[in-house]
Design a protein around this motif. Structure first.
Motif, PDB file in Angstrom:
ATOM      1  N   GLU A 250       0.852  -1.198   0.000  1.00  0.00           N
ATOM      2  CA  GLU A 250       0.000   0.000   0.000  1.00  0.00           C
ATOM      3  C   GLU A 250       0.883   1.243   0.000  1.00  0.00           C
ATOM      4  O   GLU A 250       1.871   1.338   0.738  1.00  0.00           O
ATOM      5  CB  GLU A 250      -0.879  -0.009   1.251  1.00  0.00           C
ATOM      6  CG  GLU A 250      -1.675   1.263   1.471  1.00  0.00           C
ATOM      7  CD  GLU A 250      -2.870   1.368   0.538  1.00  0.00           C
ATOM      8  OE1 GLU A 250      -3.404   2.471   0.399  1.00  0.00           O
ATOM      9  OE2 GLU A 250      -3.269   0.338  -0.044  1.00  0.00           O
ATOM     10  N   GLY A 251       0.532   2.194  -0.866  1.00  0.00           N
ATOM     11  CA  GLY A 251       1.302   3.434  -0.922  1.00  0.00           C
ATOM     12  C   GLY A 251       2.547   3.342  -1.757  1.00  0.00           C
ATOM     13  O   GLY A 251       3.359   4.273  -1.795  1.00  0.00           O
ATOM     14  N   ASN A 252       2.748   2.204  -2.434  1.00  0.00           N
ATOM     15  CA  ASN A 252       3.919   2.003  -3.274  1.00  0.00           C
ATOM     16  C   ASN A 252       3.440   1.468  -4.617  1.00  0.00           C
ATOM     17  O   ASN A 252       2.757   0.450  -4.687  1.00  0.00           O
ATOM     18  CB  ASN A 252       4.874   1.004  -2.606  1.00  0.00           C
ATOM     19  CG  ASN A 252       6.195   0.865  -3.342  1.00  0.00           C
ATOM     20  OD1 ASN A 252       6.303   1.208  -4.517  1.00  0.00           O
ATOM     21  ND2 ASN A 252       7.193   0.354  -2.661  1.00  0.00           N
ATOM     22  N   SER A 253       3.774   2.158  -5.687  1.00  0.00           N
ATOM     23  CA  SER A 253       3.295   1.751  -7.008  1.00  0.00           C
ATOM     24  C   SER A 253       4.097   0.592  -7.599  1.00  0.00           C
ATOM     25  O   SER A 253       3.721   0.033  -8.623  1.00  0.00           O
ATOM     26  CB  SER A 253       3.346   2.949  -7.973  1.00  0.00           C
ATOM     27  OG  SER A 253       4.681   3.429  -8.093  1.00  0.00           O
ATOM     28  N   GLN A 254       5.190   0.236  -6.929  1.00  0.00           N
ATOM     29  CA  GLN A 254       6.042  -0.829  -7.442  1.00  0.00           C
ATOM     30  C   GLN A 254       5.417  -2.207  -7.200  1.00  0.00           C
ATOM     31  O   GLN A 254       4.766  -2.441  -6.178  1.00  0.00           O
ATOM     32  CB  GLN A 254       7.413  -0.788  -6.764  1.00  0.00           C
ATOM     33  CG  GLN A 254       8.203   0.480  -7.018  1.00  0.00           C
ATOM     34  CD  GLN A 254       8.740   0.539  -8.443  1.00  0.00           C
ATOM     35  OE1 GLN A 254       9.096  -0.485  -9.026  1.00  0.00           O
ATOM     36  NE2 GLN A 254       8.808   1.725  -9.002  1.00  0.00           N
ATOM     37  N   VAL A 255       5.643  -3.105  -8.139  1.00  0.00           N
ATOM     38  CA  VAL A 255       5.243  -4.496  -7.984  1.00  0.00           C
ATOM     39  C   VAL A 255       6.510  -5.327  -7.837  1.00  0.00           C
ATOM     40  O   VAL A 255       7.476  -5.142  -8.578  1.00  0.00           O
ATOM     41  CB  VAL A 255       4.423  -4.982  -9.204  1.00  0.00           C
ATOM     42  CG1 VAL A 255       4.181  -6.493  -9.119  1.00  0.00           C
ATOM     43  CG2 VAL A 255       3.103  -4.232  -9.271  1.00  0.00           C
ATOM     44  N   TYR A 256       6.492  -6.250  -6.873  1.00  0.00           N
ATOM     45  CA  TYR A 256       7.663  -7.082  -6.597  1.00  0.00           C
ATOM     46  C   TYR A 256       7.284  -8.559  -6.703  1.00  0.00           C
ATOM     47  O   TYR A 256       6.131  -8.940  -6.490  1.00  0.00           O
ATOM     48  CB  TYR A 256       8.192  -6.826  -5.188  1.00  0.00           C
ATOM     49  CG  TYR A 256       8.512  -5.381  -4.886  1.00  0.00           C
ATOM     50  CD1 TYR A 256       9.776  -4.858  -5.126  1.00  0.00           C
ATOM     51  CD2 TYR A 256       7.554  -4.524  -4.342  1.00  0.00           C
ATOM     52  CE1 TYR A 256      10.081  -3.535  -4.843  1.00  0.00           C
ATOM     53  CE2 TYR A 256       7.841  -3.200  -4.061  1.00  0.00           C
ATOM     54  CZ  TYR A 256       9.111  -2.711  -4.311  1.00  0.00           C
ATOM     55  OH  TYR A 256       9.410  -1.401  -4.020  1.00  0.00           O
TER      56      TYR A 256
END
Length: 204
Positions: free
Chosen positions: A149-155
Motif C-alpha cells: 500500500e502506498g507504493n506503485s512498485q510491484v515485486y
C-alpha cells in the motif's frame, strides 16, 4: 651449468609473472562483480515488536490483536493461541527483500493485483499500518507478485512469504493436554464408527 641457471631464473620469473597475473585478474573480477551485482530491493522493513495487530483477508481470514505482549484471536478471545506461531508469521513479512522488481506495470491484472487474492495488514504501535496486496504466482518461478500500500512498485517475492498465511485461526491453537486428549478421543470415535459401519455392511 651457467645455461641451466639462466633457464631456471627465466622459469622462476615466468612463474612469478603468472602468479601476479592470476591475482590481478581475480581482483578485477571481484571488483567487476561488486560493481555490477544488483542491490536487493527492500519491500518492508519494520520491527516485529512494533506489531500490535495482524490480519488477513481474501482467500484466508485471520484477525489477531496483541495486548500486554499476548496475542489473541480478535474473533474468539477464548481461543488459546500459540504465541510463537504468530511471531513466526510476522517475521515472514517484517523485512522482505527481493532481487525481482517488476516496476510500475500499466496493467495490474497481468499480476493478479487488480483484484488481490489476499491482503495482509500489520498494524504498528505508532498507529500506522503495513499493507501488502498479494496477486498471482509466477508459473515458472513460483514467486508471488505483491504490491505494498502506498507504493506503485510491484515485486516478486519468495512463495513461503505468502504460503505461510495459508492457514485458519484453528491452526494457531496451542496444544494442551486437554486438546490432545480431545483429538485422540475424536480419532478413536471416528475409527470405532468406521469399524461398526464396516461390520454392518458385511452382515448385510
Amino acid at each position: 651449468m651457467k645455461k641451466k641457471r639462466i633457464q631456471l631464473i627465466v622459469l622462476i620469473i615466468i612463474c612469478l609473472l603468472c602468479i601476479g597475473a592470476y591475482f590481478l585478474v581475480k581482483h578485477l573480477d571481484l571488483s567487476e562483480t561488486a560493481e555490477t551485482a544488483p542491490e536487493a530491493a527492500v519491500v518492508t522493513d519494520f520491527s516485529s515488536e512494533e506489531v500490535q495487530s495482524l490480519s488477513v483477508t481474501g482467500d484466508h481470514t485471520l484477525n489477531f490483536v496483541k495486548e500486554e505482549d499476548t496475542w489473541y484471536n480478535a474473533d474468539d478471545r477464548e481461543m488459546n493461541l500459540d504465541q510463537t506461531e504468530i511471531s513466526a508469521l510476522i517475521n515472514n513479512i517484517n523485512h522482505i527483500t527481493t532481487d525481482t522488481v517488476v516496476g510500475t506495470p500499466d496493467n495490474l491484472a497481468e499480476y493478479g493485483l487488480d483484484n488481490p487474492v489476499r491482503t495482509i495488514t500489520a498494524g504498528l504501535e505508532n498507529g500506522s499500518s503495513v499493507i501488502l496486496y498479494v496477486g498471482n504466482a509466477n508459473d515458472i518461478t513460483g514467486d508471488y507478485y505483491i504490491c505494498p500500500e502506498g507504493n506503485s512498485q510491484v515485486y516478486a517475492v519468495s512463495s513461503y512469504i505468502v504460503t505461510a498465511f495459508d492457514r485458519e485461526p484453528a491452526d494457531f491453537m496451542e496444544e494442551t493436554p486437554e486438546t490432545v486428549e480431545e483429538s485422540t478421543e475424536t480419532a478413536e470415535e471416528s475409527t470405532e464408527a468406521a469399524e461398526t459401519e464396516s461390520v454392518t455392511e458385511s452382515g448385510s
